[in-house]
Motif scaffolding. Sequence first.
Motif, mmCIF file in Angstrom:
data_model
loop_
_atom_site.group_PDB
_atom_site.id
_atom_site.type_symbol
_atom_site.label_atom_id
_atom_site.label_comp_id
_atom_site.label_asym_id
_atom_site.label_seq_id
_atom_site.Cartn_x
_atom_site.Cartn_y
_atom_site.Cartn_z
ATOM 1 N N HIS A 138 0.834 -1.197 0.000
ATOM 2 C CA HIS A 138 0.000 0.000 0.000
ATOM 3 C C HIS A 138 0.873 1.252 0.000
ATOM 4 C CE1 HIS A 138 -3.862 -1.966 0.468
ATOM 5 N NE2 HIS A 138 -3.319 -2.764 1.375
ATOM 6 N N TRP A 191 -10.211 -1.488 -2.119
ATOM 7 C CA TRP A 191 -10.143 -0.753 -3.388
ATOM 8 C C TRP A 191 -8.810 -0.052 -3.599
ATOM 9 C CZ3 TRP A 191 -13.259 -1.259 -7.395
ATOM 10 C CH2 TRP A 191 -14.534 -1.789 -7.193
ATOM 11 N N CYS A 192 -7.749 -0.574 -3.047
ATOM 12 C CA CYS A 192 -6.433 0.017 -3.285
ATOM 13 C C CYS A 192 -5.363 -1.005 -2.935
ATOM 14 C CB CYS A 192 -6.234 1.302 -2.487
ATOM 15 S SG CYS A 192 -6.297 1.072 -0.712
ATOM 16 N N ARG A 240 -1.478 -2.971 -4.278
ATOM 17 C CA ARG A 240 -0.927 -3.785 -5.371
ATOM 18 C C ARG A 240 -0.432 -5.106 -4.792
ATOM 19 N NH1 ARG A 240 4.291 -3.930 -7.377
ATOM 20 N NH2 ARG A 240 4.919 -1.985 -6.388
ATOM 21 N N ARG A 249 -4.080 -5.369 -9.010
ATOM 22 C CA ARG A 249 -4.571 -4.404 -8.033
ATOM 23 C C ARG A 249 -5.660 -5.044 -7.182
ATOM 24 N NH1 ARG A 249 -0.827 -2.559 -11.525
ATOM 25 N NH2 ARG A 249 -0.865 -0.303 -11.869
ATOM 26 N N TRP A 267 -9.082 -4.516 -6.278
ATOM 27 C CA TRP A 267 -10.270 -3.756 -6.667
ATOM 28 C C TRP A 267 -11.498 -4.598 -6.318
ATOM 29 C CZ3 TRP A 267 -8.715 -2.087 -12.337
ATOM 30 C CH2 TRP A 267 -7.723 -1.103 -12.264
ATOM 31 N N GLY A 268 -12.405 -4.020 -5.574
ATOM 32 C CA GLY A 268 -13.609 -4.744 -5.200
ATOM 33 C C GLY A 268 -13.318 -5.968 -4.359
ATOM 34 N N ILE A 327 -7.231 -7.878 -9.472
ATOM 35 C CA ILE A 327 -7.581 -7.503 -10.837
ATOM 36 C C ILE A 327 -6.303 -7.160 -11.598
ATOM 37 C CG2 ILE A 327 -8.810 -5.842 -12.281
ATOM 38 C CD1 ILE A 327 -10.685 -7.631 -10.670
ATOM 39 N N PRO A 361 -5.106 -5.041 -14.594
ATOM 40 C CA PRO A 361 -5.474 -4.044 -15.608
ATOM 41 C C PRO A 361 -4.688 -4.287 -16.900
ATOM 42 C CG PRO A 361 -4.390 -3.004 -13.711
ATOM 43 C CD PRO A 361 -4.304 -4.461 -13.519
#
Length: 243
Positions: A42, A158-159, A161, A212, A214-215, A219, A221
Amino acid sequence: MRLLIGIDDTDVLGAPIGTGRLARMFEKKLPDHVRLWGVLRHQLLVDARIPYTSHNSPACIAVDLEDEELIPELIQRVRDHIRLLASPGSDPGLCVARADLCTPAVITFGLACTQNLVTQDEARTLAAESGLLLEGLGGTEDGVIGALAAVGLTAYGWCGRFLEFNGLRDLPDPVRVDALIAHGLLPVALDQDASVPPSQALIETNGWLSPRLWGGRPIVPVSLEDGQWKALGKKARDAEVAE
């Protein structure tokens, strides 16, 4: 249940083992019947008034277990792991919390740490009020701030890596979309048309995937460039000194 283990300030400039790498290395020390879900990095506020090492980035180790009786052993193992590998002169902190018991206040604290200066007293007071384990393991113990923030941000969902997820670093390059999905990683296109990558399509990773959070799930990207799907956020492995 899922347990979140936040750690921070375990290294100094030039240290061979940074906080992210130290977090990843803990997988080999997990007790039987405890499974690593993922390790997340983070990003907190970068400010000259904060005595961070290089990037002010704590880590969160997320593990899954069924038996609560394993928690004390798990906590002791991570304490011993940090004490063994933390750099001399570092200020390590540790936070342990059940994901389902992280309150909105803990999440708000994590988000605040990405934008504002916060104090040890604020972190310790919130942890006590929320019933979370938060402790310093050396030096000034400033790492308790980032450790609690890492837990809050992971609970937010939601944040962050992923530094590790299900053998992330062993995936081939390029990798098929359906292989990524089978691995628990969902590729999401970040283009104007929000395209759907075909299951048989190949994604170039340049030897490095950076999923990432996410939710609440990992995920990947991706973008479509000149007919080729490419993973975003790629960087050379040898540049990841602290991870």
